[in-house]
Design an enzyme around this catalytic site. Sequence first.
Site, PDB file in Angstrom:
ATOM      1  N   ASP A   1      29.598  19.854  -9.809  1.00 50.15           N
ATOM      2  CA  ASP A   1      29.493  18.402  -9.617  1.00 50.15           C
ATOM      3  C   ASP A   1      30.372  18.032  -8.440  1.00 50.15           C
ATOM      4  O   ASP A   1      30.931  18.911  -7.780  1.00 50.15           O
ATOM      5  CB  ASP A   1      29.954  17.660 -10.894  1.00 50.15           C
ATOM      6  CG  ASP A   1      29.348  16.258 -10.985  1.00 50.15           C
ATOM      7  OD1 ASP A   1      29.453  15.499  -9.998  1.00 50.15           O
ATOM      8  OD2 ASP A   1      28.759  15.926 -12.027  1.00 50.15           O
TER       9      ASP A   1
ATOM     10  N   TRP B   1      25.790  -9.054  13.987  1.00 53.79           N
ATOM     11  CA  TRP B   1      26.490  -8.131  13.073  1.00 53.79           C
ATOM     12  C   TRP B   1      27.811  -7.672  13.652  1.00 53.79           C
ATOM     13  O   TRP B   1      28.675  -7.183  12.941  1.00 53.79           O
ATOM     14  CB  TRP B   1      25.607  -6.928  12.735  1.00 53.79           C
ATOM     15  CG  TRP B   1      25.650  -5.821  13.750  1.00 53.79           C
ATOM     16  CD1 TRP B   1      25.007  -5.804  14.948  1.00 53.79           C
ATOM     17  CD2 TRP B   1      26.377  -4.591  13.657  1.00 53.79           C
ATOM     18  NE1 TRP B   1      25.280  -4.626  15.603  1.00 53.79           N
ATOM     19  CE2 TRP B   1      26.125  -3.864  14.842  1.00 53.79           C
ATOM     20  CE3 TRP B   1      27.214  -4.017  12.698  1.00 53.79           C
ATOM     21  CZ2 TRP B   1      26.673  -2.612  15.088  1.00 53.79           C
ATOM     22  CZ3 TRP B   1      27.762  -2.767  12.956  1.00 53.79           C
ATOM     23  CH2 TRP B   1      27.498  -2.081  14.136  1.00 53.79           C
TER      24      TRP B   1
ATOM     25  N   SER C   1      33.987   1.219  -0.532  1.00 50.85           N
ATOM     26  CA  SER C   1      33.018   2.138  -1.126  1.00 50.85           C
ATOM     27  C   SER C   1      32.806   3.361  -0.231  1.00 50.85           C
ATOM     28  O   SER C   1      32.827   4.503  -0.705  1.00 50.85           O
ATOM     29  CB  SER C   1      31.700   1.398  -1.348  1.00 50.85           C
ATOM     30  OG  SER C   1      30.664   2.306  -1.564  1.00 50.85           O
ATOM     31  N   SER C   2      32.637   3.113   1.065  1.00 52.88           N
ATOM     32  CA  SER C   2      32.407   4.234   1.988  1.00 52.88           C
ATOM     33  C   SER C   2      33.604   5.163   2.044  1.00 52.88           C
ATOM     34  O   SER C   2      33.449   6.385   2.093  1.00 52.88           O
ATOM     35  CB  SER C   2      32.157   3.722   3.408  1.00 52.88           C
ATOM     36  OG  SER C   2      31.000   2.978   3.455  1.00 52.88           O
TER      37      SER C   2
ATOM     38  N   GLU D   1      30.935   4.581  14.161  1.00 51.26           N
ATOM     39  CA  GLU D   1      29.974   4.166  13.132  1.00 51.26           C
ATOM     40  C   GLU D   1      28.548   4.597  13.482  1.00 51.26           C
ATOM     41  O   GLU D   1      27.801   5.032  12.617  1.00 51.26           O
ATOM     42  CB  GLU D   1      30.052   2.640  12.946  1.00 51.26           C
ATOM     43  CG  GLU D   1      28.917   2.025  12.139  1.00 51.26           C
ATOM     44  CD  GLU D   1      28.928   2.395  10.670  1.00 51.26           C
ATOM     45  OE1 GLU D   1      29.968   2.899  10.195  1.00 51.26           O
ATOM     46  OE2 GLU D   1      27.905   2.186  10.011  1.00 51.26           O
TER      47      GLU D   1
ATOM     48  N   TYR E   1      27.673   7.159  15.047  1.00 55.26           N
ATOM     49  CA  TYR E   1      27.551   8.601  14.775  1.00 55.26           C
ATOM     50  C   TYR E   1      27.613   8.883  13.282  1.00 55.26           C
ATOM     51  O   TYR E   1      27.040   9.872  12.821  1.00 55.26           O
ATOM     52  CB  TYR E   1      28.607   9.383  15.556  1.00 55.26           C
ATOM     53  CG  TYR E   1      28.322   9.305  17.029  1.00 55.26           C
ATOM     54  CD1 TYR E   1      27.144   9.857  17.532  1.00 55.26           C
ATOM     55  CD2 TYR E   1      29.148   8.623  17.902  1.00 55.26           C
ATOM     56  CE1 TYR E   1      26.823   9.736  18.865  1.00 55.26           C
ATOM     57  CE2 TYR E   1      28.824   8.502  19.241  1.00 55.26           C
ATOM     58  CZ  TYR E   1      27.657   9.060  19.714  1.00 55.26           C
ATOM     59  OH  TYR E   1      27.333   8.929  21.030  1.00 55.26           O
TER      60      TYR E   1
ATOM     61  N   SER F   1      18.526  19.988  10.721  1.00 56.60           N
ATOM     62  CA  SER F   1      18.913  21.401  10.797  1.00 56.60           C
ATOM     63  C   SER F   1      18.579  22.161   9.516  1.00 56.60           C
ATOM     64  O   SER F   1      18.612  23.397   9.512  1.00 56.60           O
ATOM     65  CB  SER F   1      20.408  21.530  11.089  1.00 56.60           C
ATOM     66  OG  SER F   1      20.726  20.850  12.268  1.00 56.60           O
TER      67      SER F   1
ATOM     68  N   HIS G   1      32.216   1.257  26.320  1.00 52.67           N
ATOM     69  CA  HIS G   1      30.931   1.154  27.025  1.00 52.67           C
ATOM     70  C   HIS G   1      30.057   0.061  26.402  1.00 52.67           C
ATOM     71  O   HIS G   1      29.030  -0.279  26.958  1.00 52.67           O
ATOM     72  CB  HIS G   1      30.200   2.496  27.075  1.00 52.67           C
ATOM     73  CG  HIS G   1      29.800   3.056  25.750  1.00 52.67           C
ATOM     74  ND1 HIS G   1      29.756   4.391  25.477  1.00 52.67           N
ATOM     75  CD2 HIS G   1      29.423   2.459  24.603  1.00 52.67           C
ATOM     76  CE1 HIS G   1      29.359   4.585  24.245  1.00 52.67           C
ATOM     77  NE2 HIS G   1      29.154   3.438  23.688  1.00 52.67           N
ATOM     78  N   HIS G   2      30.474  -0.458  25.237  1.00 54.99           N
ATOM     79  CA  HIS G   2      29.765  -1.609  24.673  1.00 54.99           C
ATOM     80  C   HIS G   2      30.213  -2.908  25.333  1.00 54.99           C
ATOM     81  O   HIS G   2      29.683  -3.968  25.025  1.00 54.99           O
ATOM     82  CB  HIS G   2      30.023  -1.706  23.163  1.00 54.99           C
ATOM     83  CG  HIS G   2      29.504  -0.532  22.396  1.00 54.99           C
ATOM     84  ND1 HIS G   2      28.263  -0.515  21.824  1.00 54.99           N
ATOM     85  CD2 HIS G   2      30.054   0.663  22.117  1.00 54.99           C
ATOM     86  CE1 HIS G   2      28.068   0.648  21.220  1.00 54.99           C
ATOM     87  NE2 HIS G   2      29.135   1.383  21.382  1.00 54.99           N
TER      88      HIS G   2
ATOM     89  N   THR H   1      24.808  16.708  22.416  1.00 50.30           N
ATOM     90  CA  THR H   1      23.553  16.256  21.813  1.00 50.30           C
ATOM     91  C   THR H   1      22.397  17.107  22.334  1.00 50.30           C
ATOM     92  O   THR H   1      21.510  17.506  21.571  1.00 50.30           O
ATOM     93  CB  THR H   1      23.306  14.773  22.130  1.00 50.30           C
ATOM     94  OG1 THR H   1      24.516  14.054  21.883  1.00 50.30           O
ATOM     95  CG2 THR H   1      22.211  14.197  21.267  1.00 50.30           C
TER      96      THR H   1
ATOM     97  N   LYS I   1      22.170  20.392  20.605  1.00 47.35           N
ATOM     98  CA  LYS I   1      21.499  20.304  19.307  1.00 47.35           C
ATOM     99  C   LYS I   1      19.981  20.313  19.489  1.00 47.35           C
ATOM    100  O   LYS I   1      19.271  21.056  18.810  1.00 47.35           O
ATOM    101  CB  LYS I   1      21.928  19.036  18.585  1.00 47.35           C
ATOM    102  CG  LYS I   1      23.336  19.148  18.078  1.00 47.35           C
ATOM    103  CD  LYS I   1      23.706  17.970  17.238  1.00 47.35           C
ATOM    104  CE  LYS I   1      24.828  18.334  16.311  1.00 47.35           C
ATOM    105  NZ  LYS I   1      24.422  19.254  15.258  1.00 47.35           N
TER     106      LYS I   1
ATOM    107  N   ARG J   1      18.321 -10.601  23.882  1.00 44.56           N
ATOM    108  CA  ARG J   1      18.196 -10.340  22.448  1.00 44.56           C
ATOM    109  C   ARG J   1      18.660 -11.583  21.692  1.00 44.56           C
ATOM    110  O   ARG J   1      19.259 -12.490  22.278  1.00 44.56           O
ATOM    111  CB  ARG J   1      19.032  -9.125  22.049  1.00 44.56           C
ATOM    112  CG  ARG J   1      20.524  -9.342  22.177  1.00 44.56           C
ATOM    113  CD  ARG J   1      21.316  -8.058  22.102  1.00 44.56           C
ATOM    114  NE  ARG J   1      21.421  -7.558  20.726  1.00 44.56           N
ATOM    115  CZ  ARG J   1      22.399  -6.732  20.305  1.00 44.56           C
ATOM    116  NH1 ARG J   1      23.341  -6.337  21.144  1.00 44.56           N
ATOM    117  NH2 ARG J   1      22.425  -6.315  19.073  1.00 44.56           N
TER     118      ARG J   1
END
Lengths: 522, 182
Positions: free
Chosen positions: A103, A139, A166-167, A252, A254, A265, A299-300, A325, A328, A447
Site C-alpha cells: 500500500d 488564474w 492536499s498536494s 507547476e 512541469y 514511457s 519568461h512569463h 525534452t 525524451k 486572450r
Amino acid sequence: MSDSTHDDHDTKPTGLKRWLFTTNHKDIGTLYLVTSLIMFFVGGSMAMMIRLELFQPGLQFIDPQFFNSLVTVHALVMVFGAVMPAFVGLANWMIPMMIGAPDMALPRLNNWSFWLLPFAFTLLILTFFLPGGAPAGGWTLYPPLVLQTGDSFPFLVFAVHLLGASSIMGAINIIVTIMNMRAPGMTLMKMPMFVWTWLITAYLLIAVMPVLAGAVTMLLTDRFFGTSFFNAAGGGDPVLFQHVFWFFGHPEVYIMILPSFGVISQIVPAFSRKPLFGFSSMVYATASIAFLSFIVWAHHMFTTGMPIAGQLYFMLGTMLIAIPTGVKIFNWLATMWKGELTFETPMLFAIGFILMFAIGGFSGLMMAIVPVDYQYHDTYFIVAHFHYTLVPGSVFALMGAAYYWLPKWTGYYYNEKIGQWHFWTSAVFVNVLFFPQHFLGLAGMPRRIPDYPTQFADFNMVSSIGGFLFGASQLLFVWAVISSVKGKQKAPAKAWEGAEGLEWTLPSPAPYHSFNTPPKVD
Amino acid sequence: MAEQQKSATISMATRLAVTALVMFAFGFALVPLYDIFCEVTGIRSPIEASNASTIIEHPELARTIKLEMLASTNKDGPWEFHPARDTLEVQTGLMQDIEYTAHNLSGFQITGIATPDIQPAEAAKYFRKVECFCFNEQKFATDEERNLTVRFYIEPDLPAHIDTITLAYTLFTKPGALANNK
C-alpha cells in the site's frame, strides 16, 4: 502502534463508509480519478460556455464579468481539479503495484489529502453564487486586479490553501512510499519510468506549492489586514507578485507534464514490444527539466520590463529546456523504431501525445524568444500553446493511462471500438479547436476577451465548432470506462502482450492489498 | 510493517513536511530578497537620498541630454499632479532642480506617497536623487496645492548611447488616509 488493525483479507466497510474512511491506495486512487473526471466535465462545461460566447463577434449570451469568471475558474478547475488529482490518482493506484509494495506508506494521510479536495472545490464553485461573482482576474491571480474580487476573494484564497495542502501531503506520501517501500532488488534505476517521473514531480510539489500558499496569503493580508506586499501606495510592488507566482507557476507546468512523460514511457514500450530506449537518459532528462523549471520563471514576464541581461538569461535558459525534452521525444521514437507496433487505444493516445505535445513545445520555443514574445504575449497564441501542452499533452496522457490500466483496475477490457472512436474524434477536434487559435494570436487577438473585431470571426467559429465536438467526444470516454467497469471480456493478469512490470504479475482486477509478501526483483 | 521501516517512514515524512514549511517561509523571504536584488542590480530607482557630500560636480564633463517628465496618479488619486514642464534639456555632471505640482482635490486632508521610475532602466544607477518628494510622505491640507522639488545629479559617465531619460512619478494616496477623514 504495532497492533493497529491491518486486515490481511478483503474485509472493508461497505457503502459510503468504505469511501469516507478508506486508507486503501486503490480506493483512494479511484476517488481521485473519479473526482478529477467530474472536475474535467465541470471545467469543460465552462470552456463550452466560453466557446459559445466566442462563436460570433458581439456579446450574445454572457455578461463580460461572468465571462472573465468563467475563464478564471475554468483554468483553476482544470489545473487543480482535473489534471493534478488525476495524476495523484494514477500514482495512488499504480506506484505501490509497480514497486511491489502492499500500500502507500502513509495510508491515513492519504485519506486526508483526498478528502480536502471536495471541500476546496466546494469553496471554489460556491464563489459563483456570492455577491460580486466568482474571481475574474485570471488564474494567475495578479494584483491589483485580483484584489478587486468581491466577497469570493477569501474563498478563492482558502480553496488554494486547501488544494496546496492536499498536494503537499500527497507528494510527501509518494516520496516516502517510493523511497522506503520498494520490493527487495528494486533499485532506483530499475524503477519504472512512471514511478521515476512521479518521484521528481513530488519533489517539485513540495518545493513550490508552499510558495503559492505564501503568495495567496500575502494577497489575503494585503486585502484584509493592511499589509502592502503588492500595493505600491504602501511601498510594495505588484511585479513582485508575478515573480513569486511564477516561481511556483513554472515548476507547476512541469508538475502537470512530467507524470505524462512517465505514462507515455510505460505505454510506448508495451505496444512496441521493446524495452524503453535510453532509460537512464530519460531519468536524467526528467531531472534536468525539473531543475531548469526553477530558474526560468521570468519568461512569463518579459513585458513587465527587464534589463537586457535578464531577458537574455531567461530566454536562453528557457530554450535550454528543449534539449532534455527533445531527448525524451527521440527516445520514444527510438523505442518505436523497428518495434512490433500495434495500435490499441492507449498506444494511439501515446502517439497523439508525442506528436501534439511537440507542437506545444515548438510554440513554447517561439515564445521564449524575447522580441517575438512582445507580439505573442497575452494573445490567443499563448492560449493555443498551453492548451496544446495540456490537452493533447497531459489530458491525452491521462486518457491513455486510463485505457492502459483499466483492465488491471476492473478486471475487464473496455470496449475497444469506443476507445478507438474516442481517440480519433478527440485527436481531430482538438486540432480544429486549438490550431486556429495560433493564427488568431498571430493576428493580434488578445486572450480573456468576450468580444472581438469581425476580422477574427472565421477562425473563432472554426475553433468553437471544434470545441463543441471535442467536448462531446469526451462523453465517449465515460462510455468506455463504463464498458470496462461492467465489462464482458475478462482481462488476464498480463492484459497487454508487450506490457512489462510488477503490476502485470498481479491478477486482474488487482487484489485489494497488492503485495503482502514483497516480490523478488532481479 | 516492520518497526524499522515504520520509523524510517515517519522520519522521512517529517523531514519532507519541514521542507514544505521552509518553502512557505521562503515565499515570504522572496519579498526582502526582491528588494535587495533590485537595489544591488540598480534596476529600481532608489527612494533614499544620495548623499550630497559625495557628489562632486563636473561642469567640464557636462553633456546635454533630454529629460522627459511624467506624472500619473492611480485610480484612488483625487489629485491634480503634473510636472512644471514636460521636457527639459539637462546637463550631466551638474546638480539641478526640477519641480512638480500636486493639488489635493479630495476635499479632505490626505497624505500622498510618490514612487519614482526611471527609463531606460540602465540609466537608473546614474541618476542620483539628492532631494526628492518621493523620500517622504507628503501631507496635504484640504484643497492645498504645492510645488514638489526634485534635486538630482546625473553622473557624467552615463553611457553615451543614452540621450534621453524619462523620469516618471506615480502619486498614490496613503492607504486608509481617506477613510480616517470620513
